[in-house]
Each structure stands twice: as C-alpha cells, then as structure tokens.
Design a protein around this motif. Structure first.
Motif, PDB file in Angstrom:
ATOM      1  N   ARG A 100      88.121 -79.582   6.091  1.00  0.00           N
ATOM      2  CA  ARG A 100      89.293 -79.833   4.734  1.00  0.00           C
ATOM      3  C   ARG A 100      89.993 -81.073   5.056  1.00  0.00           C
ATOM      4  N   GLY A 101      90.294 -81.275   6.220  1.00  0.00           N
ATOM      5  CA  GLY A 101      91.175 -82.404   6.746  1.00  0.00           C
ATOM      6  C   GLY A 101      92.577 -81.993   7.044  1.00  0.00           C
ATOM      7  N   PRO A 102      93.528 -82.990   7.244  1.00  0.00           N
ATOM      8  CA  PRO A 102      94.856 -82.093   7.443  1.00  0.00           C
ATOM      9  C   PRO A 102      95.774 -82.186   6.221  1.00  0.00           C
ATOM     10  N   ARG A 103      96.187 -81.089   6.117  1.00  0.00           N
ATOM     11  CA  ARG A 103      97.113 -80.923   4.961  1.00  0.00           C
ATOM     12  C   ARG A 103      98.664 -80.873   5.489  1.00  0.00           C
ATOM     13  N   ILE A 104      99.395 -81.903   4.784  1.00  0.00           N
ATOM     14  CA  ILE A 104     100.712 -82.573   5.207  1.00  0.00           C
ATOM     15  C   ILE A 104     101.665 -81.846   4.015  1.00  0.00           C
ATOM     16  N   ASP A 105     102.749 -80.858   4.353  1.00  0.00           N
ATOM     17  CA  ASP A 105     103.561 -80.555   3.436  1.00  0.00           C
ATOM     18  C   ASP A 105     104.784 -81.646   3.664  1.00  0.00           C
ATOM     19  N   ARG A 106     105.202 -82.009   2.399  1.00  0.00           N
ATOM     20  CA  ARG A 106     106.395 -82.954   2.634  1.00  0.00           C
ATOM     21  C   ARG A 106     107.659 -82.206   1.987  1.00  0.00           C
ATOM     22  N   VAL A 107     108.715 -81.770   2.697  1.00  0.00           N
ATOM     23  CA  VAL A 107     109.774 -81.140   2.438  1.00  0.00           C
ATOM     24  C   VAL A 107     111.146 -81.935   2.529  1.00  0.00           C
ATOM     25  N   ALA A 108     111.937 -81.191   1.782  1.00  0.00           N
ATOM     26  CA  ALA A 108     113.660 -82.106   1.818  1.00  0.00           C
ATOM     27  C   ALA A 108     114.059 -81.790   3.309  1.00  0.00           C
ATOM     28  N   ARG A 131     117.121 -82.440   4.622  1.00  0.00           N
ATOM     29  CA  ARG A 131     118.535 -81.710   4.685  1.00  0.00           C
ATOM     30  C   ARG A 131     118.128 -80.223   4.415  1.00  0.00           C
ATOM     31  N   ALA A 132     117.378 -79.715   3.456  1.00  0.00           N
ATOM     32  CA  ALA A 132     117.355 -78.283   3.344  1.00  0.00           C
ATOM     33  C   ALA A 132     116.769 -77.601   4.305  1.00  0.00           C
ATOM     34  N   LEU A 133     115.514 -78.258   5.051  1.00  0.00           N
ATOM     35  CA  LEU A 133     115.122 -77.723   6.325  1.00  0.00           C
ATOM     36  C   LEU A 133     115.971 -77.534   7.507  1.00  0.00           C
ATOM     37  N   ALA A 134     116.804 -78.766   7.519  1.00  0.00           N
ATOM     38  CA  ALA A 134     117.717 -78.520   8.686  1.00  0.00           C
ATOM     39  C   ALA A 134     118.894 -77.719   8.657  1.00  0.00           C
ATOM     40  N   ASP A 135     119.564 -77.724   7.242  1.00  0.00           N
ATOM     41  CA  ASP A 135     120.635 -76.996   7.272  1.00  0.00           C
ATOM     42  C   ASP A 135     120.462 -75.702   6.701  1.00  0.00           C
ATOM     43  N   GLU A 136     119.538 -75.328   5.764  1.00  0.00           N
ATOM     44  CA  GLU A 136     119.272 -73.952   5.214  1.00  0.00           C
ATOM     45  C   GLU A 136     118.236 -73.303   5.640  1.00  0.00           C
ATOM     46  N   GLY A 137     117.216 -74.006   6.376  1.00  0.00           N
ATOM     47  CA  GLY A 137     116.023 -73.359   6.866  1.00  0.00           C
ATOM     48  C   GLY A 137     115.014 -73.191   5.653  1.00  0.00           C
ATOM     49  N   LEU A 138     115.120 -74.201   4.836  1.00  0.00           N
ATOM     50  CA  LEU A 138     113.969 -74.008   3.625  1.00  0.00           C
ATOM     51  C   LEU A 138     113.395 -74.914   3.502  1.00  0.00           C
ATOM     52  N   ALA A 139     112.089 -74.742   3.348  1.00  0.00           N
ATOM     53  CA  ALA A 139     111.009 -75.704   3.274  1.00  0.00           C
ATOM     54  C   ALA A 139     110.681 -76.192   1.945  1.00  0.00           C
ATOM     55  N   GLN A 140     111.517 -76.909   1.333  1.00  0.00           N
ATOM     56  CA  GLN A 140     111.558 -77.186  -0.158  1.00  0.00           C
ATOM     57  C   GLN A 140     110.602 -78.349  -0.493  1.00  0.00           C
ATOM     58  N   PRO A 141     109.579 -77.988  -1.146  1.00  0.00           N
ATOM     59  CA  PRO A 141     108.472 -79.190  -1.319  1.00  0.00           C
ATOM     60  C   PRO A 141     109.214 -80.237  -2.217  1.00  0.00           C
ATOM     61  N   VAL A 142     108.732 -81.562  -1.840  1.00  0.00           N
ATOM     62  CA  VAL A 142     109.487 -82.692  -2.627  1.00  0.00           C
ATOM     63  C   VAL A 142     107.869 -83.585  -2.958  1.00  0.00           C
ATOM     64  N   GLY A 143     108.318 -84.651  -3.638  1.00  0.00           N
ATOM     65  CA  GLY A 143     107.374 -85.567  -3.949  1.00  0.00           C
ATOM     66  C   GLY A 143     107.168 -86.488  -2.740  1.00  0.00           C
ATOM     67  N   ASP A 144     106.012 -87.044  -2.813  1.00  0.00           N
ATOM     68  CA  ASP A 144     105.734 -88.277  -1.628  1.00  0.00           C
ATOM     69  C   ASP A 144     106.534 -89.184  -1.499  1.00  0.00           C
ATOM     70  N   ASP A 145     107.132 -89.785  -2.654  1.00  0.00           N
ATOM     71  CA  ASP A 145     107.724 -90.819  -2.665  1.00  0.00           C
ATOM     72  C   ASP A 145     109.295 -90.861  -2.665  1.00  0.00           C
ATOM     73  N   LEU A 146     109.652 -89.404  -2.550  1.00  0.00           N
ATOM     74  CA  LEU A 146     111.127 -89.145  -2.347  1.00  0.00           C
ATOM     75  C   LEU A 146     111.653 -89.632  -1.073  1.00  0.00           C
ATOM     76  N   PRO A 147     112.934 -90.306  -0.935  1.00  0.00           N
ATOM     77  CA  PRO A 147     113.470 -90.774   0.267  1.00  0.00           C
ATOM     78  C   PRO A 147     113.963 -89.353   0.809  1.00  0.00           C
ATOM     79  N   GLY A 148     114.019 -89.410   2.228  1.00  0.00           N
ATOM     80  CA  GLY A 148     114.369 -88.141   3.089  1.00  0.00           C
ATOM     81  C   GLY A 148     113.335 -87.241   2.955  1.00  0.00           C
ATOM     82  N   ALA A 149     112.309 -87.342   2.672  1.00  0.00           N
ATOM     83  CA  ALA A 149     111.050 -86.426   2.718  1.00  0.00           C
ATOM     84  C   ALA A 149     110.726 -86.404   4.306  1.00  0.00           C
TER      85      ALA A 149
END
Length: 930
Positions: free
Chosen positions: A441-449, A451-469
C-alpha cells in the motif's frame, strides 16, 4: 605523504567542515580523541570511513567504529585490504526460495520447529552470514541444531537447573544462535544482553547490565572471548552467577544428557529494554507468545518461504531476534544477516545485500532510512537493483514522514517502489509486532490540525497545504488475533480520531515483567495492557503521536516532543537525530518548563542564531517559547544501544547538573570498575564468612543445649513441666542465635478451652519456632515415621504428641478420629497442614485431618503464619543462614457445622489467611489428601 599524515588531513578537514570557524585543528594529532577533541560523533564517523575508503583505498571493518583516536584508525588501516590486494571470498550460493518448505503450524515451541527442519530439510540453508571481509558463511538447519545441542549438553554437564537464566553477550554469528537455541534445549531461559558500544561508556553500561543480571537472577554468563574481561568485572556485582563461559568452552565434548521436554507455556526468553536502568523491566515471553506473534506477522505481511529476509539489526533487540531471527525459522524463508557494526561502518552494505540476495523483506528503525537517504553517494548506489524489495518495515522508534519521502525519492532510481515502505508499530510487551499496514500500500500520512491535536486531543483532518498541519504516519491495523483500543486517563474507551493511551491485548502479550510485580501491575488494565504510547485510531488504523511519559504539560498545553525535535534537527549547525525536548520541574510556576537540548558542532558565534531559530520553531509548533535551549557538544544526548533517545535520562542529568560533564577516560572507568568489583567481592566474602561463623555458632548452641533439655523433657515428672522445659529450651536456643521470633496476635488464642493451630511448613526448625512462640499447652500432631527415631520419639512421646499415618488411608482415618477425640477432651493441637515441605517457596495443598477434627469436635481453628524459617534452614540443608523469624497468629475460625463441607470451608479459609500473609506463591490447590 605517509598514511598517518593523509589520515590526519582527512580527520582535520572533516572536523573543520563540521565546526567552521571553531579554531585551528592542525594542532591536533594522532593521539587526540575523535569525539572529544575533533567533535566526530557516530554519524560523522560513517562519513570519515567513507572518505578513508574513497581517498586512501583502505576498507575498514567494524572495529573502526569503536576507535577512540586517529592512531587507532591508523593501526586498523595497516591491517585493512587495499585495492591491489584482491580479497579471496568464499561466497555462499544465493538462496533458492522455491526449495524451502514452511513448517506446520502445529508445533508449540521454537525447539520443536527447529527439530522439524532438521528432520525434513536439515541441509537447507537457514542463515547466510555476511562477513566484513566479503566472505559468506551458509548455516544449515542441521549445522545450527548440532551446535545448539553441544551448548545444551555443556550447560547440563555444569548442572544448570531447568528454568535457570543464562545471560548471552555475543556478537552476530553462529555462536549467538547456537547459544540461544542451546539454552532453550537445556530447559533454561536465555537473556540476551547488549554489549558496550564505546569504551567511554563502559562504566554507565556496567551499571545497567549489573541491574539486569541481578533482576534476572542469571546463573551463567555466556560471553564472546573479547567480552570476557567485561563479564568478569560484572561477576562481583551478581552473586547468582555460577560461571562465565564462552560458547567454545560450553561446546567441548561431554556426555550427552537427555534434553528436557518443553511446553508452549514455558518461558522462552526474557527481553530487557536497552534503556533498563535502576528498575530493570524484563519482558517475560513464552514459546506460545513468540509463535503467536510470528505467525500473526506472517499473515499480515503475507510472508512465505519464497521470501528472503535481509537484516543487520542486533540480535539482542526484539526486531532483530524475533522478527528476523525467529521469523526465518518459523516461516521458513532464508535469512541474510550482517552485523549492526557492518551497517554503521558502511550503510550501503545493507542495500547491497538486498540487491545481491534478492531480498524481499527487511526492517530497520527510522534513523537507518535517514542515513541511507542523506549519506550515500551516487557512486555507492550505482548498480543496485532494489526492485525485489516488497516490504521495508520502519519501526522501533518514531517514524518520520519526511524520512519516508526522502528515502523513497533517493532510491527510486535504483528500483525501490514507494509502495514497499511500511511504517509498523510494536513493542516488547507484545513480543515485537502489534500493527502492520497492508503490504504494497505504501505509507498513509494523516495531516491534522496541530493545535487541535495538542490542546484538545482531536486529530482533525486538514488539507495538505494548510499552514500548521501536522503529519502523522499510519502504522496499519492490529495483527490478526490481536486488538487495539484508545482510552482516556480514566480508562474509558475513546472514539476514533481522539488521542489517548494505546492499549492492546492478544496471544502475543506478555504475562508481565520478570520479578517486577510493581511494574507488572502498572502494565495491566484488566485484561488490556498499557503500551505507554499515545495515539488515535482512524478507520481502524493506528496513528502514534508520542510517548505518554514524554508528554510535556505546560501552561495547559500538551506538547509532544517528537515534531519539535525533528524540526530543530533540520536547523543548520544542529545534529539531526540528536535533539531532545523534555520537561523540567518548575515548582514556583506549578507547571513544567520546556527544555530543548540540541547537539551542535557550530562555533560559539553561531549559537545565538541557533537559539533564536529554536525559539521560533517552539512558538510555531507548540504555541509557547522554550524556557531554556541547551546547545551541547556531540555525544551529550543520551541514547539507548538501539539508538532511541533517552529523554528521561537527559532530564535527570540536566536536573542534577551533569548534562555537560565530560565522561571519565575509558582507562579510569576500567580502574573504577575493577575497584568496585573488588570491593563487592570483598564484601561478599565477608558476608559469607560471617554467615559461616554464625552457622557454626548456631550448631554449637544447639549441641550445648540439646542434651540437657532432652534429659529434662525425658525425666520431668509432669506434662506441664516437660512442655515448659521444651519452650524454655527453644527460646534460649533461638535467643542465643539472635533469632527469637517476633510474635504478633497472641491475643487471638482462645483463653479457655481447646483450639487447633494450623501453620505453614517450610523447614525443620518450624517446630522449634512455634514451641518458642506459643504457650506451653499445645501438643503436636507428628508424622508416624518419627517414632522410628529414638532421639525424636522420646521427647515427642513425653510431650504427648499425637502421631498420624500419612500413607495408609485406613490408618489415617483412624488417626483422624483419635485427633477428634482428643480435641473433644479439651486438648489443644498444632498441625503443619501441608504435611511436608519443599525447598522451593510456595504454599502446598493442605491436608484435611486438622479441619475434620475441628469441625466434628466443634473446636476453633487458629491459622498461624511462620515467616523466615525457609531462609534460615531451607529444604534438606544442614547449615543454617541467619534470618529474622516472625510468627503471626490470626483470628480464630469457628466451624459452621460438623460435616465435610464445614471442614472444607475451614481449610479454605485458613489457607487463604496464611497465603495472604506469607508472601509466597500458591503451589497448588488440588489433590488434597485426608
């Protein structure tokens, strides 16, 4: 220009490149230290060896990685092969996978799998060892089995008891496998140890190894001849060691003894993490655990005997020993093996072996892929064909998405497909593997926000080009037969894309840490095990975000250090892979301080720029600046032998002010180790001498007191006087030896009326201890055989003991009736309810006689726990060892009736009370006898 001048020129040039503007290295000579003076760390040495080969024509071996000075390297260059001196190499034939057959899945032990290979395809090649001189050694199953049997015979000839632990400190090679499987065949438990990586780290390494050996209770130490001096230094710190031997010494011809029969539940080996220190945690793994894990990984990776596994991973590490070594045995594919030092001295050897032997499977930690992506030149890679590589597992440490992409891009021109890259997840507590992605399959890379990951423990998907991903690699799904869940701090299961503690369960899971109940208790949450890692699930796939204990909580923010460390490592002048972010306690602020430690070779003038860049990244990635940035020379960041960052150890060194302290010279460390070992041996000798003197004194006291008190008991006119004499003699003898028992619970003895005391039995001295502790109104229930010995029969008869038959069932029933009659008549009796004792700790099953007599006579049972007598005079030994004694008298148990069930209830209650106080294992609860 001679070789020495040419070598110094290379070393100085590399040092100047690494530390521009740091000064004039021309004053440094052959005897200056590569790390301390020139600033060349392990990765810089890889570059230096490549230049020596390229510019001087000398191909240095693995020993060059341990060289301390250029003079050491110069000596090695003198022995190295040169281009005009052709190498003669015995090259093993390339594996022919089609000829291999997978062993059936019915076998329950690793040794049974090896035996099957020997019977059905003994001459097939199991391992191809790649030597640093270009030679290849092909090891068949039959050859390995013969070498292992010789080791097993040597251990059995030396009296190694079943279950005893045998430490192994051996380099990659036939000797390691022979020793490992030989220890198993002898019924013992191998404990692989990691050798000291560098002489400068010898003292710290010894402390760790000594703690591991003590925890394992290792009886034998099997070492390479070159490591024997190191092992000897350990012997003084490990009193359980019976000997230090080499494989050759063990394999010397001896009479073959019958090999023990192994079972699936038997302990196969103990796996200590390379970071084990003051509280060693040895993961206890059974044959069933290992076989379940390997078979699950085989299914997940779709591995067959047609595969070829290429590995350089150390054999004391789970991924190298289980995944590669045992995996090749159980699945049936050939294993192409080179040593870790061979990889580090010339990383391209790993890829060359894959290309030449058409390797399909291989695995390594992230740093190895990073080295290959950044350090290998086009000339080294020319001619490689990696199109055969179908699964490149990346695990054992944090996986970097950046490394995955760099490695794929760098090696794509040489046939490597990106789809072959496979981030995986595992841990020693689950044998080795826990989660695998689908092959191809190859690597699957999940891009998440972020701040939401650090402060809320939420892996919120974001676009590849979004700053802060933030990029988080997926590690696949749980292996077949295993399960993964994510829970919060209270143990409640979390939904998908919520970060929490990773827990797992399955047939590969350990039952706990060896001889470490406190750590084992923390490991388990019901039937789930805590991994110590944090992560989340998305689509059932596991995404790991960091270590639970590495989490930094600062100002209400949860900071995972890995991403910050990786980003700082990319700053110009900072050594990638040698950055640690950790918390430091700040009691004034009531929170944690964020400290970033980074190794650098840059001149002092560049430090301000680096600190500013670190501060910028800290704010960008965590939302908060670092409280302190520590820039340190190479070699400061502490790592395990497998290359993992030791954040907790770095924090401890920082808080103690020891972080930047230079290590002592290897020679001084060796002298200190020898001194410490001598002191330990002296203390041990003094303790043994004191113990021997005490034992002599104890026997002297007994010899002086036994005759007069024996006569008093034999001649005293009344039973009360005789029992008083027995109690006085027992108390006087124990007091003279300084071991008069500490008695608690005397108030639990009934003041009036009869009672039956039941006690555990561990030693010949139990009767003396009870006689000294209890009032002089009890009669013993003694075994009938004692009537055949006049020295014991006379006092027992005069003390009105009740004799019981243990082996004649009809007579035993009669004796129980007689005991009941005595209890009804008002006699108080003492029973050793186990009926006998063994040297090994453990409470044996209780016989029913005392409890039937108590129930039928309506007399209370008083449980009594004896502690210390087993250590004082264990088993059938005759020489006592000083040990404190304690007698605990528990509350009386009143019979609930007069029938069999009432007696059973008394037995179970009394045994439970004694077992809870005794602190020994339960040695069986069936086959109770009347």
């Amino acid at each position: 220009m001679n070789h020495g001048d040419r070598l110094l020129a290379l070393v100085r040039a590399l040092a100047a490149e690494l530390k521009p503007g740091a000064g004039d290295f021309s004053a440094l000579g052959l005897d200056h230290r590569l790390e301390r003076d020139f600033g060349l760390d392990s990765l810089a040495r890889v570059e230096l060896l490549a230049r020596i080969e390229r510019e001087m024509g000398a191909r240095l071996g693995e020993a060059a990685l341990a060289a301390e000075t250029p003079a050491d390297l110069l000596r090695l260059i003198g022995d190295a092969p040169w281009p005009n001196v052709p190498l003669t190499s015995a090259v093993a034939p390339a594996p022919t996978p089609g000829n291999f057959v997978a062993p059936p899945a019915e076998f329950a032990t690793l040794t049974a799998v090896l035996d099957w290979h020997v019977r059905h395809q003994g001459e097939r090649i199991h391992i191809i060892l790649l030597g640093e001189d270009g030679r290849e050694d092909a090891i068949s199953y039959a050859r390995l089995a013969a070498a292992a049997r010789a080791v097993a015979a040597g251990l059995l000839a030396r009296g190694a008891p079943p279950g005893s632990r045998v430490a192994l400190m051996l380099p990659t090679g036939l000797d390691f496998f022979a020793a490992f499987y030989g220890v198993l065949q002898a019924g013992c438990v191998p404990v692989p140890l990691y050798p000291p990586a560098r002489p400068a780290q010898l003292e710290e390494h010894l402390r760790r190894i000594a703690g591991i050996l003590a925890n394992a209770g290792a009886r034998w130490f099997v070492a390479d001849p070159r490591a024997r001096a190191f092992a000897e230094a350990l012997s003084g710190k490990c009193p359980t060691l019976a000997g230090i031997v080499t494989v050759a010494e063990l394999a010397a011809p001896v009479a073959m003894a019958p090999m023990p029969t192994l079972a699936a539940g038997d302990l196969a080996f103990i796996q200590y993490t390379s970071g084990s220190t003051g509280d060693p945690k040895g993961v206890a793994l059974t044959h069933a655990n290992l076989l379940a894990n390997i078979r699950a990984m085989r299914q997940a990776a779709r591995a067959t005997p047609a595969d070829v596994f290429v590995s350089w991973l150390p054999l004391y590490h789970d991924m190298g020993l289980i995944g590669a070594g045992m995996g090749s045995m159980v699945v049936g594919f050939p294993l192409v093996l080179l040593s870790p030092l061979a990889f580090l001295s010339r990383p391209v050897r790993w890829l060359e072996a894959i290309s030449r032997h058409r390797g399909t499977l291989s695995a390594a930690p992230n740093f190895a892929y990073e080295i290959c992506a950044n350090k290998l030149t086009d000339s080294e890679l020319t001619g490689l064909d990696l199109s055969c590589w179908r699964m490149a597992c990346n695990g054992a440490e944090a996986v970097s998405p950046v490394t995955l992409e760099r490695f794929a891009a760098r090696l794509a021109p040489y046939g490597l497909r990106r789809e072959a890259l496979a981030p995986v997840y595992g841990l020693a507590e689950c044998s080795v593997g826990l989660a695998f992605p689908p092959p191809g399959r190859g690597p699957r890379i999940d891009r998440v926000a972020r701040r939401a990951l650090a402060d809320e423990g939420l892996a919120q998907p974001v676009g590849d080009d979004l700053p802060g991903a933030q990029a988080v690699p997926g590690c696949g799904h749980a292996l077949p037969g295993h399960a993964i869940r994510i829970v919060d701090a209270a143990g409640r299961e979390l939904p998908e894309r919520r970060v929490g503690r990773i827990q797992f369960r399955g047939p590969s899971a350990t039952a706990g840490y060896f001889e470490n109940p406190a750590a084992t208790a923390k490991l388990f949450d019901g039937d789930w095990l805590n991994s110590g890692d944090l992560g989340y699930l998305a689509g059932g796939e596991l995404f790991v975000t960091g270590r639970e204990k590495d989490l930094i909580i600062r100002g209400g923010h949860n900071i995972h250090p890995q991403e910050l460390e990786e980003a700082v490592g990319r700053i110009a002048g900072v050594r990638a892979g040698n950055v640690v972010a950790f918390p430091a306690t700040d009691p004034r602020a009531g929170t944690e301080r964020l400290v970033v430690l980074a190794e650098t070779r840059a001149a002092a003038a560049a430090h301000a720029r680096i600190r500013a860049e670190v501060e910028r990244l800290a704010v960008e990635l965590t939302g908060l600046p670092a409280d302190e940035v520590v820039l340190a020379p190479p070699g400061t960041v502490l790592k395990t032998s497998s290359g993992k960052l030791r954040r907790a150890a770095c924090r401890t060194a920082y808080e103690r002010g020891e972080l930047l302290r230079r290590p002592r010279s290897p020679r001084l460390q060796v002298l200190r180790l020898l001194r410490d070992a001598a002191i330990v041996r002296l203390r041990t000798a003094l303790r043994r001498a004191a113990g021997g003197l005490w034992g002599f004194w104890a026997w002297t006291v007994f010899a002086l007191l036994a005759p007069p008190f024996w006569l008093l008991i034999a001649l005293a006119p009344t039973l009360a006087l005789r029992r008083a004499a027995a109690r006085a003699g027992a108390r006087l003898a124990l007091a003279a030896g300084g071991i008069l028992p500490r008695v608690t619970g005397l108030e639990n003895l009934p003041d009036g009326g009869p009672a039956i005391v039941v006690a555990n039995h561990a030693s010949y001295l139990d009767g003396m201890a009870l006689t000294a502790a209890l009032p002089a109104r009890f009669a013993y229930a003694a075994k009938q055989e004692l009537l055949g010995h006049p020295l014991s029969a006379t006092p027992l008869k005069r003390l009105d003991a009740a004799f019981v038959e243990r082996f004649d069932t009809a007579r035993g029933v009669e004796d129980t009736a007689a005991l009941e009659a005595r209890a009804r008549a008002g006699d108080s009796l003492i029973f050793f309810a186990e009926g006998t004792f063994h040297e090994a700790p453990g409470l044996l099953p209780f016989r029913m006689g005392a409890f039937l007599a108590a129930a039928r006579a309506g007399v209370p049972i008083v449980p009594v726990t004896l502690s210390g007598t087993r250590a004082l005079l264990p088993g059938r030994r005759r020489w006592p060892r000083h040990s404190p004694l304690a007698v605990t008298i528990h509350a009386p148990l009143i019979p609930a009736g007069t029938d069999w069930h009432a007696a059973l209830a008394l037995r179970d209650a009394a045994r439970a009370v004694i077992l809870a106080r005794l602190g020994e294992p339960d040695a069986g609860y069936d086959d109770y006898l009347i």
